[in-house]
Design a protein around this motif. Structure first.
Motif, PDB file in Angstrom:
ATOM      1  N   SER A 120      20.192 -34.785  34.729  1.00  0.00           N
ATOM      2  CA  SER A 120      20.107 -36.241  34.567  1.00  0.00           C
ATOM      3  C   SER A 120      18.709 -36.684  34.109  1.00  0.00           C
ATOM      4  O   SER A 120      18.514 -37.840  33.740  1.00  0.00           O
ATOM      5  CB  SER A 120      20.476 -36.945  35.871  1.00  0.00           C
ATOM      6  N   ILE A 121      17.752 -35.771  34.138  1.00  0.00           N
ATOM      7  CA  ILE A 121      16.392 -36.120  33.697  1.00  0.00           C
ATOM      8  C   ILE A 121      16.410 -36.283  32.182  1.00  0.00           C
ATOM      9  O   ILE A 121      16.878 -35.399  31.460  1.00  0.00           O
ATOM     10  CB  ILE A 121      15.374 -35.032  34.107  1.00  0.00           C
ATOM     11  N   GLU A 122      15.946 -37.432  31.758  1.00  0.00           N
ATOM     12  CA  GLU A 122      15.960 -37.698  30.308  1.00  0.00           C
ATOM     13  C   GLU A 122      14.596 -37.437  29.694  1.00  0.00           C
ATOM     14  O   GLU A 122      13.568 -37.706  30.320  1.00  0.00           O
ATOM     15  CB  GLU A 122      16.391 -39.147  30.049  1.00  0.00           C
ATOM     16  N   HIS A 123      14.627 -36.957  28.473  1.00  0.00           N
ATOM     17  CA  HIS A 123      13.361 -36.702  27.787  1.00  0.00           C
ATOM     18  C   HIS A 123      12.793 -38.001  27.225  1.00  0.00           C
ATOM     19  O   HIS A 123      13.500 -39.017  27.153  1.00  0.00           O
ATOM     20  CB  HIS A 123      13.539 -35.674  26.674  1.00  0.00           C
ATOM     21  N   ASN A 124      11.556 -37.946  26.817  1.00  0.00           N
ATOM     22  CA  ASN A 124      10.891 -39.092  26.194  1.00  0.00           C
ATOM     23  C   ASN A 124      11.700 -39.555  24.968  1.00  0.00           C
ATOM     24  O   ASN A 124      12.033 -38.740  24.111  1.00  0.00           O
ATOM     25  CB  ASN A 124       9.486 -38.620  25.765  1.00  0.00           C
ATOM     26  N   THR A 149      18.158 -33.139  22.835  1.00  0.00           N
ATOM     27  CA  THR A 149      18.643 -33.167  24.218  1.00  0.00           C
ATOM     28  C   THR A 149      19.087 -31.775  24.663  1.00  0.00           C
ATOM     29  O   THR A 149      18.800 -31.363  25.789  1.00  0.00           O
ATOM     30  CB  THR A 149      19.801 -34.184  24.350  1.00  0.00           C
ATOM     31  N   ASN A 150      19.778 -31.063  23.780  1.00  0.00           N
ATOM     32  CA  ASN A 150      20.233 -29.708  24.125  1.00  0.00           C
ATOM     33  C   ASN A 150      19.048 -28.787  24.411  1.00  0.00           C
ATOM     34  O   ASN A 150      19.049 -28.048  25.390  1.00  0.00           O
ATOM     35  CB  ASN A 150      21.055 -29.105  22.976  1.00  0.00           C
ATOM     36  N   VAL A 151      18.060 -28.868  23.529  1.00  0.00           N
ATOM     37  CA  VAL A 151      16.883 -28.011  23.694  1.00  0.00           C
ATOM     38  C   VAL A 151      16.144 -28.393  24.981  1.00  0.00           C
ATOM     39  O   VAL A 151      15.797 -27.531  25.787  1.00  0.00           O
ATOM     40  CB  VAL A 151      15.944 -28.106  22.461  1.00  0.00           C
ATOM     41  N   PHE A 152      15.969 -29.692  25.188  1.00  0.00           N
ATOM     42  CA  PHE A 152      15.248 -30.170  26.379  1.00  0.00           C
ATOM     43  C   PHE A 152      15.956 -29.719  27.660  1.00  0.00           C
ATOM     44  O   PHE A 152      15.320 -29.254  28.604  1.00  0.00           O
ATOM     45  CB  PHE A 152      15.138 -31.698  26.329  1.00  0.00           C
ATOM     46  N   ARG A 153      17.285 -29.857  27.671  1.00  0.00           N
ATOM     47  CA  ARG A 153      18.064 -29.487  28.866  1.00  0.00           C
ATOM     48  C   ARG A 153      17.943 -27.988  29.160  1.00  0.00           C
ATOM     49  O   ARG A 153      17.817 -27.578  30.304  1.00  0.00           O
ATOM     50  CB  ARG A 153      19.526 -29.885  28.644  1.00  0.00           C
TER      51      ARG A 153
END
Lengths: 102, 182
Positions: free
Chosen positions: A20-24, B27-31
């Motif tokens: 659930s943590i969202e990136h910048n 988002t995929n990479v970050f996750r």
């Protein structure tokens, strides 16, 4: 069995929270900015080469201008003056005549 | 626009098209990265590095696998290498305040137990062997199929299944102490 389920649940809960943590939201903008900077740095890296080329061109231009200026010097009309300067040469009476005729 | 078309455009000098690829997969990479590192700031930094590395070596992308598969591989390698560097430097930092705990009415004791439970889960995942951890993260965080994980890790689907099962067993063993019988 319950203990096993509890552990699985705890792990699942942990994963759900981390997911659930969202990136910048500006992450893509940041990436593109870094890429732009790197591109500009690559151009800057070429500048010493360009600088050397400009200096060499300037030096060559100065030498060329020097030669060209030297070649412009014309000795043909300066004979009388040369005679006056050179004490070993014969007196140029025509010169005095010209002065007298003034 | 398809990935292949975007990649072709980027390779022919249209850098702006790369932003579309970044937006599509960030988002995929970050996750994936956060599943390995468990820290938002580090994960953002590594995600950024992944896209920069991918851009710089885009010309070497042959297109034999999907762009996403290639990107996952870069992300995994970058994360593992980051962890190794961090470990070498001895910069293991306690990640206090990492978890975004929602404002709920909880007793201090319950909150403390939950925090310590999460901390233990993180430690348990971090303690898994690299291959088990990667298979577990890609399966659980990214919810990728065994076939996709197998392609990313360049192993067989059976091996992926085994790694995930072993990871779960190891996690249960490591976390068994959290729920002690009264």
């Amino acid at each position: 069995m319950n203990k096993r389920n509890d552990v699985d649940l705890l792990v699942e809960q942990f994963i759900v929270e981390e997911k659930s943590i969202e990136h910048n939201p500006f992450l893509s903008t940041r990436v593109m900015a870094v890429l732009d900077n790197k591109k500009q740095q690559n151009v800057k890296r070429l500048s010493p080469v360009l600088r050397a080329a400009i200096v060499s061109f300037g030096f060559a231009a100065a030498v060329f201008v020097g030669f060209a200026a030297g070649n412009l010097y014309n000795t043909e009309d300066k004979k009388a003056e040369v005679v006056l300067v050179n004490d070993d040469a014969m007196e140029h009476f025509a010169f005095y005549k010209d002065i007298e005729n003034e | 626009m398809q990935d292949a078309e975007l990649i072709q455009n980027v390779l022919s000098g249209n850098q702006k098209d790369y932003e579309q690829l970044v937006k599509k997969y960030q988002t995929n990479v970050f996750r994936t990265v956060i599943g390995i590192l468990h820290n938002k700031e580090d994960a953002e930094e590594i995600t950024q590095d992944v896209f920069i590395k991918a851009y710089q070596s885009l010309s070497s992308f042959s297109g034999k696998s999907a762009f996403s598969t290639w990107l996952y591989r870069i992300a995994i390698n970058a994360s593992i290498s980051y962890l190794r560097k961090k470990k070498r430097r001895g910069l293991w930092v306690e990640l206090t305040g990492f978890f975004q705990i929602q404002a709920k009415e909880k007793s201090a004791e319950a909150e403390l137990t939950e925090k310590s439970g999460q901390h233990l889960v993180r430690q348990a995942i971090d303690g898994l062997p690299d291959k088990q951890k990667l298979a577990f993260v890609l399966t659980k965080y990214e919810e990728l199929s065994q076939r996709q994980v197998a392609e990313i890790l360049q192993i067989t689907e059976g091996a992926v299944e085994q790694l995930v099962v072993r990871a779960k067993v190891n996690l249960r063993k490591k976390l068994a102490g959290v729920f002690r019988e009264p």
